[in-house]
Write a protein that holds these residues in place. Structure first.
Motif, PDB file in Angstrom:
ATOM      1  N   CYS A   1      37.661  31.812  28.565  1.00  0.00           N
ATOM      2  CA  CYS A   1      36.788  33.549  29.098  1.00  0.00           C
ATOM      3  C   CYS A   1      36.160  32.517  29.473  1.00  0.00           C
ATOM      4  O   CYS A   1      34.577  32.763  28.621  1.00  0.00           O
ATOM      5  CB  CYS A   1      37.178  34.839  28.050  1.00  0.00           C
ATOM      6  SG  CYS A   1      38.679  34.983  28.083  1.00  0.00           S
ATOM      7  N   LEU A   2      35.461  31.355  29.150  1.00  0.00           N
ATOM      8  CA  LEU A   2      33.948  30.447  29.032  1.00  0.00           C
ATOM      9  C   LEU A   2      32.443  30.926  30.569  1.00  0.00           C
ATOM     10  O   LEU A   2      31.484  31.434  30.494  1.00  0.00           O
ATOM     11  CB  LEU A   2      34.244  29.165  29.114  1.00  0.00           C
ATOM     12  CG  LEU A   2      34.737  28.576  28.219  1.00  0.00           C
ATOM     13  CD1 LEU A   2      35.231  26.559  27.472  1.00  0.00           C
ATOM     14  CD2 LEU A   2      33.707  28.785  26.876  1.00  0.00           C
ATOM     15  N   THR A   3      33.499  31.129  31.266  1.00  0.00           N
ATOM     16  CA  THR A   3      32.855  31.855  32.899  1.00  0.00           C
ATOM     17  C   THR A   3      33.747  32.958  33.065  1.00  0.00           C
ATOM     18  O   THR A   3      34.471  33.998  32.830  1.00  0.00           O
ATOM     19  CB  THR A   3      33.322  31.327  34.018  1.00  0.00           C
ATOM     20  OG1 THR A   3      34.456  31.327  34.473  1.00  0.00           O
ATOM     21  CG2 THR A   3      32.800  29.674  33.555  1.00  0.00           C
ATOM     22  N   MET A   4      32.385  33.691  33.919  1.00  0.00           N
ATOM     23  CA  MET A   4      33.025  35.512  33.983  1.00  0.00           C
ATOM     24  C   MET A   4      34.351  35.273  34.951  1.00  0.00           C
ATOM     25  O   MET A   4      35.002  36.072  35.097  1.00  0.00           O
ATOM     26  CB  MET A   4      32.185  35.600  35.168  1.00  0.00           C
ATOM     27  CG  MET A   4      31.968  36.872  35.686  1.00  0.00           C
ATOM     28  SD  MET A   4      30.952  38.054  36.681  1.00  0.00           S
ATOM     29  CE  MET A   4      31.135  37.147  38.592  1.00  0.00           C
TER      30      MET A   4
ATOM     31  N   TYR B   1      39.920  47.787  32.602  1.00  0.00           N
ATOM     32  CA  TYR B   1      40.161  49.718  32.073  1.00  0.00           C
ATOM     33  C   TYR B   1      40.344  50.305  31.829  1.00  0.00           C
ATOM     34  O   TYR B   1      39.820  51.017  30.887  1.00  0.00           O
ATOM     35  CB  TYR B   1      40.154  50.528  34.052  1.00  0.00           C
ATOM     36  CG  TYR B   1      39.231  50.360  34.927  1.00  0.00           C
ATOM     37  CD1 TYR B   1      38.031  51.496  34.951  1.00  0.00           C
ATOM     38  CD2 TYR B   1      39.477  49.330  36.088  1.00  0.00           C
ATOM     39  CE1 TYR B   1      37.251  50.979  36.001  1.00  0.00           C
ATOM     40  CE2 TYR B   1      38.913  49.634  37.199  1.00  0.00           C
ATOM     41  CZ  TYR B   1      37.558  50.333  37.403  1.00  0.00           C
ATOM     42  OH  TYR B   1      36.453  50.521  38.448  1.00  0.00           O
ATOM     43  N   ARG B   2      40.662  48.975  29.955  1.00  0.00           N
ATOM     44  CA  ARG B   2      40.894  49.799  28.496  1.00  0.00           C
ATOM     45  C   ARG B   2      39.538  50.591  27.826  1.00  0.00           C
ATOM     46  O   ARG B   2      38.661  49.502  28.502  1.00  0.00           O
ATOM     47  CB  ARG B   2      41.281  48.687  27.815  1.00  0.00           C
ATOM     48  CG  ARG B   2      41.639  49.081  26.605  1.00  0.00           C
ATOM     49  CD  ARG B   2      42.555  47.954  26.118  1.00  0.00           C
ATOM     50  NE  ARG B   2      42.894  48.052  24.763  1.00  0.00           N
ATOM     51  CZ  ARG B   2      44.125  46.812  24.300  1.00  0.00           C
ATOM     52  NH1 ARG B   2      44.250  46.104  24.280  1.00  0.00           N
ATOM     53  NH2 ARG B   2      44.013  47.574  23.451  1.00  0.00           N
TER      54      ARG B   2
ATOM     55  N   TYR C   1      41.778  36.426  33.338  1.00  0.00           N
ATOM     56  CA  TYR C   1      42.577  36.058  32.072  1.00  0.00           C
ATOM     57  C   TYR C   1      43.246  37.908  31.616  1.00  0.00           C
ATOM     58  O   TYR C   1      43.819  37.536  31.406  1.00  0.00           O
ATOM     59  CB  TYR C   1      41.564  35.948  30.589  1.00  0.00           C
ATOM     60  CG  TYR C   1      42.044  36.014  29.493  1.00  0.00           C
ATOM     61  CD1 TYR C   1      43.196  34.920  29.382  1.00  0.00           C
ATOM     62  CD2 TYR C   1      42.564  36.675  28.416  1.00  0.00           C
ATOM     63  CE1 TYR C   1      43.829  34.633  27.991  1.00  0.00           C
ATOM     64  CE2 TYR C   1      42.671  36.812  27.332  1.00  0.00           C
ATOM     65  CZ  TYR C   1      43.969  36.149  27.119  1.00  0.00           C
ATOM     66  OH  TYR C   1      44.438  36.268  26.292  1.00  0.00           O
ATOM     67  N   VAL C   2      41.932  39.361  31.703  1.00  0.00           N
ATOM     68  CA  VAL C   2      41.785  39.991  31.725  1.00  0.00           C
ATOM     69  C   VAL C   2      42.867  40.520  32.562  1.00  0.00           C
ATOM     70  O   VAL C   2      43.923  41.133  32.278  1.00  0.00           O
ATOM     71  CB  VAL C   2      40.758  41.015  31.225  1.00  0.00           C
ATOM     72  CG1 VAL C   2      41.079  42.120  31.111  1.00  0.00           C
ATOM     73  CG2 VAL C   2      39.304  39.946  30.136  1.00  0.00           C
ATOM     74  N   TYR C   3      42.799  40.392  33.741  1.00  0.00           N
ATOM     75  CA  TYR C   3      43.848  40.719  34.967  1.00  0.00           C
ATOM     76  C   TYR C   3      45.170  40.238  34.680  1.00  0.00           C
ATOM     77  O   TYR C   3      46.037  40.978  34.507  1.00  0.00           O
ATOM     78  CB  TYR C   3      42.939  40.706  35.876  1.00  0.00           C
ATOM     79  CG  TYR C   3      44.376  41.117  37.087  1.00  0.00           C
ATOM     80  CD1 TYR C   3      43.867  42.381  37.679  1.00  0.00           C
ATOM     81  CD2 TYR C   3      44.716  39.963  38.069  1.00  0.00           C
ATOM     82  CE1 TYR C   3      45.062  42.755  38.370  1.00  0.00           C
ATOM     83  CE2 TYR C   3      45.746  40.726  38.869  1.00  0.00           C
ATOM     84  CZ  TYR C   3      46.234  42.111  38.964  1.00  0.00           C
ATOM     85  OH  TYR C   3      46.665  42.440  40.329  1.00  0.00           O
TER      86      TYR C   3
END
Length: 234
Positions: free
Chosen positions: A182-185, A203-204, A191-193
């Motif tokens: 998670c170093l960049t946007m 949307y958690r 990663y989250v998706y």
């Protein structure tokens, strides 16, 4: 949070008025569009000025009992500066914050301003009253102000929430075990998706955030309108 919110709120509302005037006079943009543009620019201005305080707030809030990396606000500033690249360490996650703040602040000011103008135009007696500092100016009644501010906050939060999730993950940095992913946007959102999807990932926590955001925006806009009357700005 209190140390951050004072300059953030002050800068945002001050910048909004200046940007609105600038956009109207210099660019000739009026109607509802100038609220959207001015709100977006004001939100980004406030974020840039107060982002280090937001970074420290997130780090302190994430700590759990028995695992305190930071002893307080000053210690958090010193630690982040020493271990995470100096001054730039305080701006980790700034880009998704700006990308999220632009629609959030823009839609907030746009929605509130539009609801206010439409309400006063179509139902001035029911929804409005003369301003205490200028009887020739109609303003919304306090409970209507709260309602419009809450609606504005809910709509804006829904639109910008994925960027808020991305911002928080990037701000936590090395505190999270998956920080290298998670170093960049782009990497963070991917990663989250990829691991959690849309509802449980991007949307958690949205419903819980409504509980914070809706009254916060309702009170902010209502206080703003009341202070304008108090200082005879109408």
């Amino acid at each position: 949070m209190m140390i951050r919110i004072f300059p953030y709120g002050a800068i945002q509302f001050m910048a909004f008025e200046h940007y609105k005037t600038l956009i109207t006079t210099k660019l000739g943009v009026s109607g509802h569009v100038h609220r959207l543009l001015a709100g977006s620019m004001a939100g980004m201005t406030a974020v840039i000025c107060t982002y280090p305080l937001d970074m420290v707030r997130v780090r302190l809030a994430f700590q759990v009992k028995g695992e305190h990396t930071y002893k307080g606000i000053i210690h958090a500033f010193k630690t982040i500066y020493a271990k995470e690249g100096g001054f730039l360490g305080f701006y980790r996650g700034l880009m998704p914050t700006l990308l999220g703040m632009a629609p959030y602040a823009g839609v907030s000011f746009f929605t509130f301003g539009t609801l206010k103008s439409v309400g006063l135009s179509h139902a001035p007696t029911l929804l409005g009253r003369p301003s205490s500092d200028n009887p020739n100016v109609l303003v919304l009644k306090t409970h209507i102000n709260l309602l419009c501010g809450g609606v504005a906050g809910a709509i804006a939060q829904t639109i910008s929430y994925p960027f808020d999730v991305t911002r928080r993950r990037m701000q936590l940095g090395t505190v999270l075990p998956e920080f290298e992913k998670c170093l960049t946007m782009r990497e963070t959102m991917k990663y989250v998706y990829g691991h959690h999807g849309i509802r449980k990932g991007l949307y958690r926590g949205l419903s819980l955030n409504y509980i914070r955001c809706i009254p916060s925006q309702a009170v902010a806009f209502t206080t703003y309108e009341l202070m304008k009357q108090f200082f005879h700005l109408n």
